[in-house]
Design a protein around this motif. Structure first.
Motif, PDB file in Angstrom:
ATOM      1  N   ASN A 170     -58.056  18.440  26.537  1.00 37.97           N
ATOM      2  CA  ASN A 170     -59.048  18.238  25.488  1.00 37.97           C
ATOM      3  C   ASN A 170     -60.066  17.175  25.872  1.00 37.97           C
ATOM      4  O   ASN A 170     -61.272  17.345  25.661  1.00 37.97           O
ATOM      5  N   THR A 171     -59.608  16.080  26.447  1.00 38.36           N
ATOM      6  CA  THR A 171     -60.526  15.002  26.838  1.00 38.36           C
ATOM      7  C   THR A 171     -61.494  15.468  27.915  1.00 38.36           C
ATOM      8  O   THR A 171     -62.688  15.146  27.880  1.00 38.36           O
ATOM      9  N   ARG A 215     -64.073  17.637  26.323  1.00 38.45           N
ATOM     10  CA  ARG A 215     -65.060  16.807  25.613  1.00 38.45           C
ATOM     11  C   ARG A 215     -66.094  16.247  26.580  1.00 38.45           C
ATOM     12  O   ARG A 215     -67.288  16.195  26.275  1.00 38.45           O
ATOM     13  N   THR A 253     -69.032  13.894  21.055  1.00 39.86           N
ATOM     14  CA  THR A 253     -67.964  14.585  20.353  1.00 39.86           C
ATOM     15  C   THR A 253     -67.156  13.562  19.560  1.00 39.86           C
ATOM     16  O   THR A 253     -67.049  12.399  19.956  1.00 39.86           O
ATOM     17  N   SER A 275     -63.502  12.616  17.055  1.00 40.62           N
ATOM     18  CA  SER A 275     -62.054  12.729  17.201  1.00 40.62           C
ATOM     19  C   SER A 275     -61.375  12.493  15.865  1.00 40.62           C
ATOM     20  O   SER A 275     -61.782  11.627  15.085  1.00 40.62           O
ATOM     21  N   LYS A 325     -62.373  16.521  18.125  1.00 36.39           N
ATOM     22  CA  LYS A 325     -61.083  16.740  18.782  1.00 36.39           C
ATOM     23  C   LYS A 325     -59.950  16.679  17.765  1.00 36.39           C
ATOM     24  O   LYS A 325     -59.911  15.811  16.893  1.00 36.39           O
TER      25      LYS A 325
END
Length: 575
Positions: free
Chosen positions: A364-365, A368, A379, A381, A409
């Motif tokens: 996911n990171t 992003r 983005t 979170s 996220k």
């Protein structure tokens, strides 16, 4: 019956008054004790005025450790001091008196107190936040202080490597980060932000405008709001990471129009890879191209995209023969491709609330990082991770429901959490890889590896038994409750980055140029890739663990096909 009731009522009234009196007396006694402790800590000199001669608010502020004793002694009490705003002091200044636990170190609370006081006093602007002594350029740094500059956030001059540190930012820390990528200048802004580059900003301002201290180096100038304290980088500090070296990208055919494809060039006898790379790094180009004695500097472009490498033997000829040939050697310089590093929050609140959903450890990171550089927007979170914020994910600190970010996220599942979003990019990764990545993160952070004892302990089997089912339920819940989905497989994103990223950006309703996507591809790794050798067996799964995980793989594969999506990639097939 009325008489006992009247007595009870009278007793309660007296008790209420007595309780109020005792509370007031307790608070006054505590304040006097704190004030007495603070007076003991006053520096030697003329006798301080008694509490009865001082302002009550000032005395109370001193009692809780918010007001510097020297300011009370001089009877110069500003509104900011009364509300606990930090005063910039010299490095030799004595610590403020009062109990340490009563002193607020939270910048957000200080900002709220400042805004409240300005509204209360009817002063929307308020006085400038300058203390009795402005911060000075760092004396311990090995670079030379150049000056204070204004730098427009929309089109920065220093925009190479970017990172933040809300607690420990220092001038040497920023210089080392810039020196590692071979940049000449390091600029610090707002006490916690570091920017790098090889060209100075155009507009110089007075040194008093760089009035913020470094968060981790009191007394040193670290810029201001929209202001950069710029230092020239000379060498790495002792114990710092080594400079990044030049990396070969391979042998390629020259584009048809060399002059148009390569913006800058250097021609000299006996030119070397180091000479060419240094020349292009100074010009802030990410690619150094060698053909014989000719050195060119370039960006990846649609005409020169570095996807069709040829046999390296075609570039291994004598310089004169290679110059006449149609092939060239390409090297990656240490500097970043800055065509896609500019990022900002959305100018208006997004009408569509988009999630970037994945199981932990599914990349996911990294996704992003790609989305931010492709779209130019931060983005958000669902969580707050200071480590990610310090690495440049500025949207990490923004509230996840602000709708100022391009997507948010989340690792959440369940109907309620899913239906909050209007649409979602569902990122799926091979569970074997995801479980290993998340276990490494839990044991050793974003960039570390779990120790051998972690893998051999009971912690690893327990982790697999609980998290494997979560991998399956996460995908199944989003397929069931998600309103509008784009399913992206991590492995496909690694293999075909630009086409897959183009699809993700289109789903987010953002138009980007091909050059920007190629810039993202050139900067694709980001700051969160684990490096070095894995300290454990790459196959830590027992037969029982494999049977469990394989069952979940079959379930998810069937669910994807039932919802008219392609099944899982081949590498997910049970082993």
């Amino acid at each position: 019956m009325a008489k006992p009731f009247f007595r009870l009522q009278k007793f309660l009234r007296r008790t209420q008054f007595l309780l109020f009196f005792l509370t007031a007396a307790y608070l006054m006694t505590g304040s006097l004790l704190l004030l007495q402790r603070a007076r003991v800590a006053l520096p030697q000199g003329p006798r301080a005025p008694s509490p009865l001669q001082a302002l009550p608010v000032a005395a109370m502020a001193l009692g809780v450790g918010l007001l510097d004793s020297r300011a009370l002694h001089d009877r110069r009490v500003s509104p900011e001091l009364l509300l606990g705003v930090d005063v910039l002091q010299s490095p030799l200044a004595r610590p403020r008196p009062g109990p340490r636990w009563l002193r607020s170190r939270n910048s957000e609370l200080r900002q709220l107190r400042r805004r409240w006081f300005r509204r209360f006093m009817g002063d929307p602007q308020g006085p400038p936040a300058l203390g009795p002594e402005a911060p000075r350029p760092a004396g311990s740094s090995r670079g030379t202080y150049v000056g204070c500059f204004s730098d427009d956030g929309q089109e920065r001059t220093l925009k190479g490597a970017v990172f933040y540190d809300l607690r420990k930012m220092t001038v040497p820390h920023c210089q080392d980060a810039c020196a590692e990528r071979s940049y000449v200048y390091a600029g610090l802004e707002a006490g916690a932000e570091c920017y790098c580059g090889n060209r100075l900003p155009a507009m110089s301002v007075g040194p008093e405008e760089c009035n913020h201290e470094c968060k981790g180096e009191k007394g040193s100038a670290c810029g201001g709001l929209g202001r950069l304290s710029v230092y020239r980088v000379q060498e790495l500090q002792p114990g710092s990471r080594r400079r990044r070296t030049v990396m070969s990208r391979g042998c390629f055919r020259l584009p048809e129009n060399v002059t148009h494809a390569f913006p800058d060039s250097l021609v000299q006898a006996n030119v070397t890879v180091e000479t060419c790379s240094g020349f292009c790094s100074q010009k802030e180009f990410p690619l150094a191209v060698l053909r014989g004695w000719e050195c060119y500097c370039a960006y990846p472009t649609p005409q020169f995209n570095l996807r069709d490498a040829v046999d390296g033997a075609l570039c291994g000829q004598e310089p004169e023969a290679q110059r006449l040939a149609e092939y060239c050697e390409v090297y990656q310089t240490p500097v970043q491709d800055t065509r896609c590093t500019d990022r900002r929050f959305l100018p208006t609140k997004s009408k569509v609330f988009v999630a970037l959903s994945s199981f932990p450890g599914a990349g996911n990171t990294w996704a992003r990082h790609l989305i931010e550089h492709a779209t130019g927007f931060y983005t958000g979170s669902y969580y707050f991770d200071g480590t990610l914020y310090n690495k440049g994910f500025k949207g990490e600190k923004d509230h996840w429901r602000s709708r100022r970010t391009i997507c948010v996220k989340t690792h959440e599942s369940g109907r309620r959490e899913i239906e909050m979003f209007d649409s979602a990019i569902l990122l799926i990764r091979n569970p074997y890889r995801s479980l290993v990545a998340e276990f490494n993160r839990k044991c050793a952070g974003h960039l570390g590896y779990a120790a051998d004892r972690n893998w051999k302990s009971k912690e690893w089997p327990d982790f697999v038994n609980s998290y494997a089912s979560w991998w399956s339920s996460h995908v199944l819940d989003w397929l069931r409750y998600g309103k509008r989905l784009l399913v992206v497989h991590y492995e496909e994103l690694r293999r075909s980055l630009v086409p897959t990223l183009r699809q993700m950006v289109a789903f987010l309703n953002v138009s980007v140029s091909e050059e920007r996507l190629l810039c993202v591809e050139n900067n694709k790794e980001g700051s969160f890739r684990r490096r070095g050798r894995r300290p454990h067996d790459p196959e830590p799964f027992t037969p029982e663990m494999k049977d469990l995980i394989n069952g979940y793989i079959r379930t998810v594969d069937k669910a994807l096909r039932d919802h008219n999506w392609a099944g899982l990639p081949r590498e997910y097939v049970p082993r």
